[in-house]
Design a protein around this motif. Structure first.
Motif, mmCIF file in Angstrom:
data_model
loop_
_atom_site.group_PDB
_atom_site.id
_atom_site.type_symbol
_atom_site.label_atom_id
_atom_site.label_comp_id
_atom_site.label_asym_id
_atom_site.label_seq_id
_atom_site.Cartn_x
_atom_site.Cartn_y
_atom_site.Cartn_z
ATOM 1 N N GLY A 177 50.480 3.000 13.571
ATOM 2 C CA GLY A 177 50.871 1.602 13.737
ATOM 3 C C GLY A 177 51.092 1.237 15.195
ATOM 4 N N LEU A 178 51.673 2.164 15.959
ATOM 5 C CA LEU A 178 51.879 1.919 17.389
ATOM 6 C C LEU A 178 50.542 1.845 18.121
ATOM 7 C CD1 LEU A 178 54.870 4.379 17.985
ATOM 8 C CD2 LEU A 178 54.989 1.898 17.744
ATOM 9 N N PHE A 179 49.618 2.736 17.765
ATOM 10 C CA PHE A 179 48.295 2.733 18.406
ATOM 11 C C PHE A 179 47.551 1.428 18.145
ATOM 12 C CE2 PHE A 179 48.339 7.556 17.519
ATOM 13 C CZ PHE A 179 48.939 7.829 18.728
ATOM 14 N N ILE A 180 47.470 1.046 16.879
ATOM 15 C CA ILE A 180 46.632 -0.096 16.506
ATOM 16 C C ILE A 180 47.230 -1.414 16.985
ATOM 17 C CG2 ILE A 180 47.642 -0.555 14.233
ATOM 18 C CD1 ILE A 180 43.888 -0.586 15.165
ATOM 19 N N VAL B 99 34.969 -11.885 30.730
ATOM 20 C CA VAL B 99 33.656 -11.643 30.142
ATOM 21 C C VAL B 99 33.568 -10.298 29.418
ATOM 22 C CG1 VAL B 99 32.619 -10.540 32.183
ATOM 23 C CG2 VAL B 99 31.171 -11.861 30.612
ATOM 24 N N LEU B 100 34.488 -9.371 29.732
ATOM 25 C CA LEU B 100 34.469 -8.036 29.118
ATOM 26 C C LEU B 100 35.432 -7.893 27.949
ATOM 27 C CD1 LEU B 100 34.307 -5.733 32.290
ATOM 28 C CD2 LEU B 100 32.478 -6.170 30.652
ATOM 29 N N ARG B 101 36.221 -8.930 27.687
ATOM 30 C CA ARG B 101 37.232 -8.805 26.635
ATOM 31 C C ARG B 101 36.612 -8.469 25.289
ATOM 32 N NH1 ARG B 101 40.502 -13.992 28.101
ATOM 33 N NH2 ARG B 101 39.416 -14.750 26.254
ATOM 34 N N GLY B 102 35.525 -9.159 24.938
ATOM 35 C CA GLY B 102 34.893 -8.926 23.637
ATOM 36 C C GLY B 102 34.352 -7.517 23.501
ATOM 37 N N ALA B 103 33.624 -7.057 24.540
ATOM 38 C CA ALA B 103 33.015 -5.727 24.488
ATOM 39 C C ALA B 103 34.065 -4.624 24.467
ATOM 40 C CB ALA B 103 32.068 -5.539 25.671
ATOM 41 N N CYS B 104 35.108 -4.756 25.302
ATOM 42 C CA CYS B 104 36.104 -3.683 25.403
ATOM 43 C C CYS B 104 37.011 -3.604 24.178
ATOM 44 C CB CYS B 104 36.935 -3.863 26.674
ATOM 45 S SG CYS B 104 36.011 -3.461 28.173
ATOM 46 N N THR B 105 37.399 -4.745 23.637
ATOM 47 C CA THR B 105 38.205 -4.681 22.414
ATOM 48 C C THR B 105 37.366 -4.217 21.228
ATOM 49 O OG1 THR B 105 37.825 -7.058 22.125
ATOM 50 C CG2 THR B 105 39.913 -6.395 23.107
ATOM 51 N N ALA B 106 36.037 -4.445 21.300
ATOM 52 C CA ALA B 106 35.149 -3.987 20.229
ATOM 53 C C ALA B 106 35.046 -2.468 20.177
ATOM 54 C CB ALA B 106 33.752 -4.590 20.399
ATOM 55 N N THR B 107 35.453 -1.780 21.263
ATOM 56 C CA THR B 107 35.409 -0.321 21.243
ATOM 57 C C THR B 107 36.420 0.262 20.251
ATOM 58 O OG1 THR B 107 36.958 -0.194 23.109
ATOM 59 C CG2 THR B 107 34.616 -0.129 23.631
ATOM 60 N N LEU B 108 37.347 -0.563 19.788
ATOM 61 C CA LEU B 108 38.250 -0.100 18.728
ATOM 62 C C LEU B 108 37.455 0.293 17.487
ATOM 63 C CD1 LEU B 108 41.047 -2.741 19.178
ATOM 64 C CD2 LEU B 108 41.482 -0.304 18.984
ATOM 65 N N GLN B 109 36.471 -0.545 17.125
ATOM 66 C CA GLN B 109 35.653 -0.217 15.964
ATOM 67 C C GLN B 109 34.804 1.017 16.236
ATOM 68 O OE1 GLN B 109 36.019 -1.969 13.117
ATOM 69 N NE2 GLN B 109 34.686 -0.536 12.031
ATOM 70 N N ILE C 36 42.570 -12.881 9.904
ATOM 71 C CA ILE C 36 41.405 -12.125 10.371
ATOM 72 C C ILE C 36 41.620 -10.628 10.150
ATOM 73 C CG2 ILE C 36 40.113 -11.429 12.428
ATOM 74 C CD1 ILE C 36 39.278 -14.114 11.303
ATOM 75 N N TYR C 37 42.832 -10.159 10.439
ATOM 76 C CA TYR C 37 43.132 -8.741 10.213
ATOM 77 C C TYR C 37 43.045 -8.408 8.721
ATOM 78 C CZ TYR C 37 44.577 -5.532 13.934
ATOM 79 O OH TYR C 37 44.594 -4.615 14.949
ATOM 80 N N ALA C 38 43.674 -9.223 7.879
ATOM 81 C CA ALA C 38 43.690 -8.949 6.443
ATOM 82 C C ALA C 38 42.290 -9.005 5.850
ATOM 83 C CB ALA C 38 44.596 -9.956 5.733
ATOM 84 N N SER C 39 41.441 -9.897 6.397
ATOM 85 C CA SER C 39 40.095 -10.074 5.834
ATOM 86 C C SER C 39 39.209 -8.849 5.996
ATOM 87 C CB SER C 39 39.417 -11.288 6.475
ATOM 88 O OG SER C 39 39.097 -11.031 7.827
ATOM 89 N N GLN C 40 39.596 -7.915 6.878
ATOM 90 C CA GLN C 40 38.807 -6.688 7.028
ATOM 91 C C GLN C 40 38.750 -5.891 5.727
ATOM 92 O OE1 GLN C 40 40.471 -4.544 10.411
ATOM 93 N NE2 GLN C 40 38.972 -5.471 11.766
ATOM 94 N N ASN C 41 39.702 -6.128 4.855
ATOM 95 C CA ASN C 41 39.740 -5.395 3.583
ATOM 96 C C ASN C 41 38.932 -6.065 2.479
ATOM 97 O OD1 ASN C 41 41.842 -3.278 4.217
ATOM 98 N ND2 ASN C 41 42.994 -5.126 4.709
ATOM 99 N N SER D 13 36.521 -8.723 15.018
ATOM 100 C CA SER D 13 37.881 -9.023 14.555
ATOM 101 C C SER D 13 38.914 -8.609 15.591
ATOM 102 C CB SER D 13 38.162 -8.309 13.230
ATOM 103 O OG SER D 13 37.406 -8.863 12.185
ATOM 104 N N TYR D 14 38.711 -7.445 16.215
ATOM 105 C CA TYR D 14 39.660 -6.982 17.220
ATOM 106 C C TYR D 14 39.658 -7.892 18.448
ATOM 107 C CZ TYR D 14 40.117 -2.754 14.429
ATOM 108 O OH TYR D 14 40.367 -1.867 13.409
ATOM 109 N N SER D 15 38.482 -8.412 18.813
ATOM 110 C CA SER D 15 38.409 -9.356 19.925
ATOM 111 C C SER D 15 39.181 -10.623 19.589
ATOM 112 C CB SER D 15 36.945 -9.705 20.229
ATOM 113 O OG SER D 15 36.192 -8.552 20.526
ATOM 114 N N ILE D 16 38.980 -11.132 18.386
ATOM 115 C CA ILE D 16 39.668 -12.353 17.944
ATOM 116 C C ILE D 16 41.176 -12.149 17.949
ATOM 117 C CG2 ILE D 16 40.040 -13.892 15.971
ATOM 118 C CD1 ILE D 16 37.063 -13.307 15.212
#
Length: 542
Positions: free
Chosen positions: A181-184, A198-208, A329-334, A438-441
């Protein structure tokens, strides 16, 4: 330069006077800061520069920012590893023979209640962790909070590794969930704050991508241990969890703290050093100071709107709308096929594949997810967050209903393979579209002041949705449950439709917007479908 927070009350007798004085002082400081022409010119120039910066130019100018964003996001590999490991345990022959019950026609299987418990335990622990993340991060910062979580992760792995019953294994998973929970909660927030716009989308997408890397390691490990008939068939993969925490602890110890967090705490000198560490070595002092001014400007604007952040602030005024978007958006991942990916090996078995081939197919599926994650990087630069999310959801709605239809017709080897292929395609689309975007959003929607709290509460909404959905998914797939197999596509297709409609009316376009611009757009209550077309002047401070 101050952070703009009000002074604390001295005592009960002077509470009102103190509060009035604090508010007056805050307004005065806010006016002084934003009325400084030189300061405002630097802030405006830095924001304009971020808008004009291209993707490749940003990577060259901020290589260390990209590196540290990836390292923090890589902590998610531990949650991914364990989540996918539980999904593979229920398909391991040795694990089923040790803890399962015999079902005529299916052999030994893990009972539905224990199958869902293995999945739910970690999520319950993570639910606790995400609520701890906000207050701890506001106090300690992203760096020390993540180090604390890594130490806790190292300790809790012992419980799962030495478990000799399903009960103890479930308890171990629950304790491991707390650092998850702390990590995510922290990773997307940190990544979004240290890289240029300009890098926010790409870098947060590395979570996936970290999720996919975890699933690949699990798929390879369980495929390798699948032939074992002793307890090391599952203890071996569990022991692999110790590979990650120590190297990550060493790296993150040397990581720079987010300059946004440092400025919110009034530590501007340290924030300037952090900005320099995140940029190029030959970057100019003037460029770093301009970036500092840009961050200070946004922090001052938000501090004027509210003092020290609290959980209640998430549900007040314009922040309520931002919190709702983050949570939905987070809940919709399920609800759009993700749970099929999380139980891919077991799904392939129920679709008619042999156990050995199911493990092979799961490894292929995990590698394809990594490919999809890589494709998400340029996609996030070319297309908007809203566009990617809506199109990805629409494609998966179609594939999920096709899966349900394929499972409803007379079954044969061909229909079995078709269901398996559709399962892979659904996972691929999720890993390339809804998952990373979703992580970018989530990282971009919340205000900077409330980000640590918002990402935590948003992830809590994810777990609130996921825990009952895990039980539902287990019931639908398990032979001791409803035994739907591919017919679960009807259920997930229906829920994905709801996600599409909700996003169409409620999800704004966040691409190419600075945090200052987003604050203004939300404050003006601009319609989600008009976010992209609304013009915000670089001089506006509302």
């Amino acid at each position: 330069m101050t952070s703009g927070t009000v002074e604390p009350k001295r005592n009960a007798t002077h509470a009102v006077d103190s509060l009035d004085h604090g508010v007056e002082k805050q307004k005065m400081e806010h006016s002084e800061v934003l009325g400084d022409k030189e300061f405002m010119t630097d802030a405006e120039n830095a924001e304009t520069r971020e808008h004009e910066m291209g993707l490749w130019e940003a990577v060259k100018d901020h290589p260390m920012a990209c590196f540290w964003a990836f390292i923090f996001c890589f902590t998610i590999v531990m949650e991914s590893f364990d989540m996918f490991l539980n999904g593979n345990f229920v398909a391991l022959s040795a694990f089923k023979n040790r803890y399962g019950v015999f079902v005529e026609g299916s052999g030994y299987v893990i009972p539905t209640k224990w199958q869902s418990s293995l999945f739910q335990a970690g999520q319950c622990g993570a639910f606790v962790g995400v609520f701890l993340a906000g207050p701890i991060t506001n106090r300690l910062g992203y760096r020390w909070t993540t180090l604390l979580a890594l130490v806790l992760m190292n300790a809790t792995i012992f419980i799962s590794f030495f478990a000799d019953s399903l009960e103890v294994l479930v308890i171990g998973q629950a304790f491991e969930g707390i650092p998850w929970g702390l990590f995510i909660a922290n990773s997307p927030a940190y990544a979004s704050e240290v890289v240029p716009l300009v890098l926010r989308g790409a870098c947060t997408a590395t979570l996936q991508m970290s999720w996919s890397i975890g699933s690949i390691i699990v798929a390879a490990a369980t495929y390798g241990f699948n032939k074992r008939t002793d307890e090391w068939a599952w203890r071996g993969p569990l022991a692999l969890q110790w590979v990650f925490p120590v190297p990550l602890m060493v790296l993150i110890f040397f990581a720079p703290e987010s300059p946004w967090w440092l400025i919110r705490r009034g530590r501007n000198d340290q924030a300037l050093r952090s900005i320099k560490r995140l940029g190029r070595k030959n970057g100019t002092q003037a460029s770093a100071e301009a970036t500092l001014s840009m961050i200070q400007r946004t922090v001052e604007i938000e501090a004027h709107l509210g003092g020290e952040p609290t959980l209640l602030d998430l549900f007040k005024g314009t922040d309520l709308r931002r919190t709702l978007i983050t949570c939905l958006i987070y809940a919709s991942q399920n609800f759009a096929g993700n749970l099929i990916a999380n139980q891919a090996t077991f799904f392939f078995e129920q679709a008619g594949m042999s156990t050995d081939f199911s493990f092979k197919l799961n490894l292929i599926n995990s590698c394809l997810q990594l490919v999809a994650n890589t494709l998400a990087w340029p996609l996030s630069g070319w297309f908007g967050r809203r566009t990617i999310y809506l199109w990805g959801t629409a494609v998966n709605v179609t594939l999920l209903f096709l899966l349900g239809i394929c499972a409803s017709i007379p079954q044969s080897v061909a229909t079995n393979y078709a269901q398996a292929c559709l399962g892979v395609m659904i996972s691929f689309v999720f890993a390339g579209a809804m998952g990373p975007i979703s992580y970018s959003i989530i990282a971009e929607t919340s205000s900077v002041r409330l980000r640590a709290l918002s990402t935590g509460v948003g992830r809590a909404a994810y777990y609130v949705a996921e825990i009952p959905m895990i039980y539902l998914a287990s019931q639908m797939l398990n032979p001791t449950g409803w035994n739907f197999a591919g017919k679960c596509g009807y259920v997930w297709g229906g829920t994905a439709c709801i996600c599409f409609v909700s996003a169409y009316f409620g999800l704004p376009e966040l691409k190419d917007r600075s945090y200052r611009e987003l604050d203004i757009l939300f404050k003006r209550k601009v319609s989600a479908r008009k976010f992209k077309s609304t013009v915000i002047d670089v001089r506006e401070n509302e």
